[in-house]
Motif scaffolding. Sequence first.
Motif, PDB file in Angstrom:
ATOM      1  N   LEU A  11       0.851  -1.184   0.000  1.00  0.00           N
ATOM      2  CA  LEU A  11       0.000   0.000   0.000  1.00  0.00           C
ATOM      3  C   LEU A  11       0.886   1.232   0.000  1.00  0.00           C
ATOM      4  O   LEU A  11       1.812   1.356   0.795  1.00  0.00           O
ATOM      5  CB  LEU A  11      -0.927  -0.010   1.218  1.00  0.00           C
ATOM      6  N   LYS A  12       0.576   2.155  -0.905  1.00  0.00           N
ATOM      7  CA  LYS A  12       1.449   3.313  -1.098  1.00  0.00           C
ATOM      8  C   LYS A  12       1.600   4.146   0.176  1.00  0.00           C
ATOM      9  O   LYS A  12       2.672   4.673   0.448  1.00  0.00           O
ATOM     10  CB  LYS A  12       0.910   4.207  -2.213  1.00  0.00           C
ATOM     11  N   ASP A  13       0.502   4.285   0.948  1.00  0.00           N
ATOM     12  CA  ASP A  13       0.588   5.153   2.132  1.00  0.00           C
ATOM     13  C   ASP A  13       1.436   4.506   3.223  1.00  0.00           C
ATOM     14  O   ASP A  13       2.307   5.140   3.828  1.00  0.00           O
ATOM     15  CB  ASP A  13      -0.808   5.531   2.636  1.00  0.00           C
TER      16      ASP A  13
ATOM     17  N   GLY B 221       0.226   0.381 -11.729  1.00  0.00           N
ATOM     18  CA  GLY B 221       0.100   0.390 -13.186  1.00  0.00           C
ATOM     19  C   GLY B 221      -0.467   1.684 -13.727  1.00  0.00           C
ATOM     20  O   GLY B 221      -1.122   1.709 -14.759  1.00  0.00           O
ATOM     21  N   GLY B 222      -0.222   2.785 -12.991  1.00  0.00           N
ATOM     22  CA  GLY B 222      -0.673   4.086 -13.479  1.00  0.00           C
ATOM     23  C   GLY B 222      -2.161   4.329 -13.288  1.00  0.00           C
ATOM     24  O   GLY B 222      -2.685   5.367 -13.686  1.00  0.00           O
ATOM     25  N   LYS B 223      -2.854   3.367 -12.653  1.00  0.00           N
ATOM     26  CA  LYS B 223      -4.300   3.543 -12.446  1.00  0.00           C
ATOM     27  C   LYS B 223      -4.583   4.196 -11.105  1.00  0.00           C
ATOM     28  O   LYS B 223      -3.809   4.067 -10.168  1.00  0.00           O
ATOM     29  CB  LYS B 223      -4.995   2.169 -12.475  1.00  0.00           C
TER      30      LYS B 223
ATOM     31  N   ILE C 201      -2.707  12.079  -0.763  1.00  0.00           N
ATOM     32  CA  ILE C 201      -2.530  13.291  -1.562  1.00  0.00           C
ATOM     33  C   ILE C 201      -1.038  13.612  -1.611  1.00  0.00           C
ATOM     34  O   ILE C 201      -0.349  13.519  -0.593  1.00  0.00           O
ATOM     35  CB  ILE C 201      -3.235  14.509  -0.913  1.00  0.00           C
ATOM     36  N   GLU C 202      -0.556  13.939  -2.794  1.00  0.00           N
ATOM     37  CA  GLU C 202       0.852  14.297  -2.937  1.00  0.00           C
ATOM     38  C   GLU C 202       0.975  15.611  -3.661  1.00  0.00           C
ATOM     39  O   GLU C 202       0.162  15.932  -4.520  1.00  0.00           O
ATOM     40  CB  GLU C 202       1.569  13.245  -3.811  1.00  0.00           C
ATOM     41  N   LYS C 203       2.021  16.322  -3.347  1.00  0.00           N
ATOM     42  CA  LYS C 203       2.381  17.491  -4.142  1.00  0.00           C
ATOM     43  C   LYS C 203       2.646  16.993  -5.557  1.00  0.00           C
ATOM     44  O   LYS C 203       3.340  15.998  -5.750  1.00  0.00           O
ATOM     45  CB  LYS C 203       3.652  18.105  -3.540  1.00  0.00           C
TER      46      LYS C 203
ATOM     47  N   ARG D 269      10.824  13.670 -13.101  1.00  0.00           N
ATOM     48  CA  ARG D 269      11.501  12.535 -13.725  1.00  0.00           C
ATOM     49  C   ARG D 269      11.352  11.333 -12.828  1.00  0.00           C
ATOM     50  O   ARG D 269      11.399  11.433 -11.616  1.00  0.00           O
ATOM     51  CB  ARG D 269      12.967  12.872 -13.996  1.00  0.00           C
ATOM     52  N   HIS D 270      11.141  10.184 -13.489  1.00  0.00           N
ATOM     53  CA  HIS D 270      10.995   8.932 -12.764  1.00  0.00           C
ATOM     54  C   HIS D 270      12.363   8.257 -12.751  1.00  0.00           C
ATOM     55  O   HIS D 270      12.878   7.863 -13.785  1.00  0.00           O
ATOM     56  CB  HIS D 270       9.957   8.058 -13.475  1.00  0.00           C
ATOM     57  N   ILE D 271      12.926   8.155 -11.554  1.00  0.00           N
ATOM     58  CA  ILE D 271      14.232   7.516 -11.420  1.00  0.00           C
ATOM     59  C   ILE D 271      14.101   6.414 -10.383  1.00  0.00           C
ATOM     60  O   ILE D 271      13.515   6.628  -9.321  1.00  0.00           O
ATOM     61  CB  ILE D 271      15.307   8.541 -11.011  1.00  0.00           C
TER      62      ILE D 271
ATOM     63  N   MET E 161      10.491   8.593 -19.849  1.00  0.00           N
ATOM     64  CA  MET E 161       9.776   8.593 -21.127  1.00  0.00           C
ATOM     65  C   MET E 161       8.536   7.725 -20.943  1.00  0.00           C
ATOM     66  O   MET E 161       8.593   6.505 -21.052  1.00  0.00           O
ATOM     67  CB  MET E 161      10.694   8.045 -22.225  1.00  0.00           C
ATOM     68  N   GLN E 162       7.424   8.384 -20.620  1.00  0.00           N
ATOM     69  CA  GLN E 162       6.193   7.670 -20.282  1.00  0.00           C
ATOM     70  C   GLN E 162       5.036   8.216 -21.110  1.00  0.00           C
ATOM     71  O   GLN E 162       5.069   9.352 -21.559  1.00  0.00           O
ATOM     72  CB  GLN E 162       5.824   7.882 -18.812  1.00  0.00           C
ATOM     73  N   ARG E 163       4.027   7.363 -21.229  1.00  0.00           N
ATOM     74  CA  ARG E 163       2.778   7.835 -21.803  1.00  0.00           C
ATOM     75  C   ARG E 163       1.675   7.416 -20.838  1.00  0.00           C
ATOM     76  O   ARG E 163       1.540   6.241 -20.523  1.00  0.00           O
ATOM     77  CB  ARG E 163       2.533   7.211 -23.175  1.00  0.00           C
TER      78      ARG E 163
ATOM     79  N   MET F 297       8.877   7.244  -3.980  1.00  0.00           N
ATOM     80  CA  MET F 297       7.516   7.127  -4.502  1.00  0.00           C
ATOM     81  C   MET F 297       6.911   5.788  -4.104  1.00  0.00           C
ATOM     82  O   MET F 297       5.879   5.732  -3.487  1.00  0.00           O
ATOM     83  CB  MET F 297       7.549   7.283  -6.024  1.00  0.00           C
ATOM     84  N   GLU F 298       7.581   4.686  -4.469  1.00  0.00           N
ATOM     85  CA  GLU F 298       7.103   3.381  -4.029  1.00  0.00           C
ATOM     86  C   GLU F 298       8.177   2.331  -4.263  1.00  0.00           C
ATOM     87  O   GLU F 298       9.166   2.584  -4.942  1.00  0.00           O
ATOM     88  CB  GLU F 298       5.811   2.986  -4.756  1.00  0.00           C
ATOM     89  N   MET F 299       7.940   1.152  -3.684  1.00  0.00           N
ATOM     90  CA  MET F 299       8.865   0.045  -3.944  1.00  0.00           C
ATOM     91  C   MET F 299       8.134  -1.035  -4.720  1.00  0.00           C
ATOM     92  O   MET F 299       7.008  -1.391  -4.385  1.00  0.00           O
ATOM     93  CB  MET F 299       9.389  -0.550  -2.633  1.00  0.00           C
TER      94      MET F 299
HETATM   95  P1  ADP Z   1       1.856   3.220 -10.153  1.00  0.00           P
HETATM   96  O1  ADP Z   1       2.035   2.393  -8.944  1.00  0.00           O
HETATM   97  O2  ADP Z   1       0.455   3.228 -10.642  1.00  0.00           O
HETATM   98  O3  ADP Z   1       2.861   2.937 -11.233  1.00  0.00           O
HETATM   99  P2  ADP Z   1       3.395   5.478  -9.210  1.00  0.00           P
HETATM  100  O4  ADP Z   1       3.155   6.015  -7.863  1.00  0.00           O
HETATM  101  O5  ADP Z   1       4.585   4.604  -9.426  1.00  0.00           O
HETATM  102  O6  ADP Z   1       2.076   4.725  -9.691  1.00  0.00           O
HETATM  103  O7  ADP Z   1       3.452   6.659 -10.256  1.00  0.00           O
HETATM  104  C1  ADP Z   1       3.468   6.410 -11.645  1.00  0.00           C
HETATM  105  C2  ADP Z   1       3.923   7.640 -12.398  1.00  0.00           C
HETATM  106  O8  ADP Z   1       3.102   8.775 -12.038  1.00  0.00           O
HETATM  107  C3  ADP Z   1       5.323   8.105 -12.082  1.00  0.00           C
HETATM  108  O9  ADP Z   1       6.280   7.420 -12.823  1.00  0.00           O
HETATM  109  C4  ADP Z   1       5.249   9.576 -12.419  1.00  0.00           C
HETATM  110  O10 ADP Z   1       5.336   9.747 -13.823  1.00  0.00           O
HETATM  111  C5  ADP Z   1       3.860   9.966 -12.015  1.00  0.00           C
HETATM  112  N1  ADP Z   1       3.813  10.544 -10.643  1.00  0.00           N
HETATM  113  C6  ADP Z   1       3.690   9.866  -9.496  1.00  0.00           C
HETATM  114  N2  ADP Z   1       3.708  10.697  -8.427  1.00  0.00           N
HETATM  115  C7  ADP Z   1       3.835  11.940  -8.910  1.00  0.00           C
HETATM  116  C8  ADP Z   1       3.907  13.248  -8.321  1.00  0.00           C
HETATM  117  N3  ADP Z   1       3.834  13.438  -6.997  1.00  0.00           N
HETATM  118  N4  ADP Z   1       4.047  14.305  -9.149  1.00  0.00           N
HETATM  119  C9  ADP Z   1       4.118  14.148 -10.487  1.00  0.00           C
HETATM  120  N5  ADP Z   1       4.035  12.961 -11.093  1.00  0.00           N
HETATM  121  C10 ADP Z   1       3.898  11.850 -10.338  1.00  0.00           C
END
Ligand code: ADP
Length: 616
Positions: free
Chosen positions: A115-117, A164-166, A199-201, A207-209, A231-233, A292-294
């Motif tokens: 869980l993300k939180d 998965g971006g959902k 909720i996140e800022k 950039r996703h690193i 590089m995401q869509r 962000m997450e593991m």
């Molecule tokens: P998921 O678990 O669905 O993949 P993530 O939390 O990993 O979700 O986030 C997926 C993508 O969303 C990240 O790679 C980034 O592009 C975007 N993202 C996530 N959090 C933020 C944020 N706080 N601000 C801007 N973009 C974000």
Amino acid sequence: MLESLLIANRGEIARRIIRTARRLGVRTVAVYSDADAQMPFVREADLAERIGPAPARESYLDGAKILAAAAKTKARAIHPGYGFLSENADFAEAVERAGLIWVGAPPGAIRAMGLKDAAKKLMQDAGVPVTPGYLGDDQSPERLKSEADRIGYPVLIKAVAGGGGKGMRRVEAAGSFGEALASCRREAAASFGDDRVLIEKYIANPRHIEVQVFGDHHGNIVHLFERDCSMQRRYQKVIEEAPAPGMDDTTRAALTGAAVKAARAVGYVGAGTIEFIADASDGLRADRIWFMEMNTRLQVEHPVTEAITGQDLVEWQLRAASGEKLPKAQDQLFIDGWAMEARLYAENPSAGFLPSTGRIAHLNLPANIRVDSAVEQGDLVSPYYDPMIAKLIVHAATRPAAAEKLANACRTVEVWPVKTNAGFLARAAADPNFVRGGVDTGFIERHAARVIPASEPGRDAIAAAAAALLPKNGDGPWQALAGFRLAGAPDPRVAVEIGGEVHIAEPVAAGAVREIAGDRVLFLDGGAWPFSTPQPKAAGETGTDDGAILAPMPGTVILVEAVKGKAAKRGQRLLVLEAMKMEYILVAPFDGTVVDLTVKTGSQVEEGALLARIER
Ligand code: ADP
């Protein structure tokens, strides 16, 4: 080392795991659904067990069936791959209870990070910087709104159970918060059965690193440097690379240090990824990178890490799972060069990236680079699963060289008749902004017009198809309708039907032309275009059955040789039409009599207009 391994997955990752297992002398067992019975991974495993019908719920997601297959085949270990059951703690426990070795993350770590939180709280406590935001239990809309106001817009609402971006909504201003929250909750409840959010800022130019970490059962934890997946869509990765552009040693040390700390905090074993988000509006800076997450599994993009470190991460997984120590210590790991990976999907970018399923009649993937593919020529891309065809992985000394290699690889992809995103990948990899030094996650959206190929063939494709139609020695002029003039110098242009339209073009040879099941297909820059000599209904030697002579395109009648009431022999010239500065000879389709003649020299005609008719 393990003596046998069941792979609870499919497609490219199953093949990838089989490859390493075979090299290490581990016997492999594939499990497959009915939709996959003919797939390469099933053939390539030492043994294969059917586990159910096509829907994943009844096969790849059915843990009981997978355990039964393991018992039947006497497999000693289970590798979950990615997706499906790879981050399912209950399944991991069931595997261990059955006395099998789980080649995945420890169930406790999966739960802690699920869980993300909760994951963010855990990281916060471990001293890892997390994105500023609200992680509280109070889920009332009023409280969430006031927290969003406090954080400051734009904010991102995220489902705590999301993946998965959902389940994510970006909110630009306070006024639209309520509506976005309601819609995010609906999606979260429907997709994950849990409507709690955090909720996140919203990070500008994010950039996703991510950092690859590895642990063993002896308490060792190392990192294998970072990957950049910006590089995401729509929050889905498109091109991944390692290392991250613009990363300096200080920032890398801070980032990888935080990642190792995070992995230690959950007692991690096996392959894992710690994802960070970086505010890159001012370059990469250690104080602007947040957890962000593991992901408690092997990632799709692991090959770029393998390329720069020279390690086989599946081998590391198998060794760690069988109780061995990690193959390398931290000070034995180095970055060599630059690697990039593109995800080749069966989808149509110019039609909103709709999946394109079906049998692949023709498949030619680039040679001389690493290709992890799910299918071979003749295989089906099934609508049941992720429509990935292959991952294209390049490795070069420098980033520009890697980008160029990747763009070239994508350009030479040949897939037919299933549509792919190869042209889109080629454009993205060659985009000057990308080549210059990395992009943020909004790049593709901002530059859609530039990186998403058009649905119609461009000038190059038309010219290349025209070149393929140039008459060879011995062909008459009608074969290609090329270079034929009633008088004067030959016209170098060629008429070609491509993309549903007839074009007249100067031929320029490019790309590759293949004959596939009766179609001629041009492969150019990742795109695939069927083409042919224009076959206007009554032009050339192939007339219509009913003898109608129709205008193949709008133009002017410049010569009339047909005479109403007179006989005409098959192939005899009846009319000449000038269209787009080319002359079209319209001939009798069979022996007969001219019963209709509706035009005279100088008549302007529309495409499809009836010009004359022959009766047998
Ligand atoms: P998921 O678990 O669905 O993949 P993530 O939390 O990993 O979700 O986030 C997926 C993508 O969303 C990240 O790679 C980034 O592009 C975007 N993202 C996530 N959090 C933020 C944020 N706080 N601000 C801007 N973009 C974000």
